[in-house]
Design a protein around this motif. Sequence first.
Motif, PDB file in Angstrom:
ATOM      1  N   SER A  66       2.233   1.719  -3.510  1.00  0.00           N
ATOM      2  CA  SER A  66       1.132   2.119  -4.381  1.00  0.00           C
ATOM      3  C   SER A  66       0.755   3.577  -4.144  1.00  0.00           C
ATOM      4  CB  SER A  66      -0.075   1.215  -4.132  1.00  0.00           C
ATOM      5  OG  SER A  66      -1.151   1.601  -4.941  1.00  0.00           O
ATOM      6  N   ASP A  67       0.645   3.971  -2.878  1.00  0.00           N
ATOM      7  CA  ASP A  67       0.307   5.360  -2.538  1.00  0.00           C
ATOM      8  C   ASP A  67       1.380   6.323  -3.048  1.00  0.00           C
ATOM      9  OD1 ASP A  67      -1.996   4.484  -1.326  1.00  0.00           O
ATOM     10  OD2 ASP A  67      -1.223   4.688   0.729  1.00  0.00           O
ATOM     11  N   LYS A 100       0.835  -1.197   0.000  1.00  0.00           N
ATOM     12  CA  LYS A 100       0.000   0.000   0.000  1.00  0.00           C
ATOM     13  C   LYS A 100       0.870   1.248   0.000  1.00  0.00           C
ATOM     14  CE  LYS A 100      -3.812   2.238   2.452  1.00  0.00           C
ATOM     15  NZ  LYS A 100      -3.729   3.377   1.599  1.00  0.00           N
TER      16      LYS A 100
END
Length: 87
Positions: free
Chosen positions: A73-74, A70
């Motif tokens: 991805s962020d 995450k």
Amino acid sequence: MVEADGRACLQADIFQGGRQASELNKILIAWREQAAKLEAGEITKEDYDRWRYNYPKYDTTQRWAKVPSKELSDALIKGLKKQRKDK
């Protein structure tokens, strides 16, 4: 559950059941493909048993990919948004 040729059959409605039904459908297709290979003599009973006792370890019908964390991805999304603003 539906009936076909006098037998009860499990069926996943991918249009009504969402993601879970879609995943179940993929699993059912993989199992059916292996059973068809066994019936056609493309694989042995031992190969079939090894596949089914270890599913999904030996499954080659689906493409598995690692998903980025995450955090990564962020960071990528943030970078892409910044890049758009700079244009």
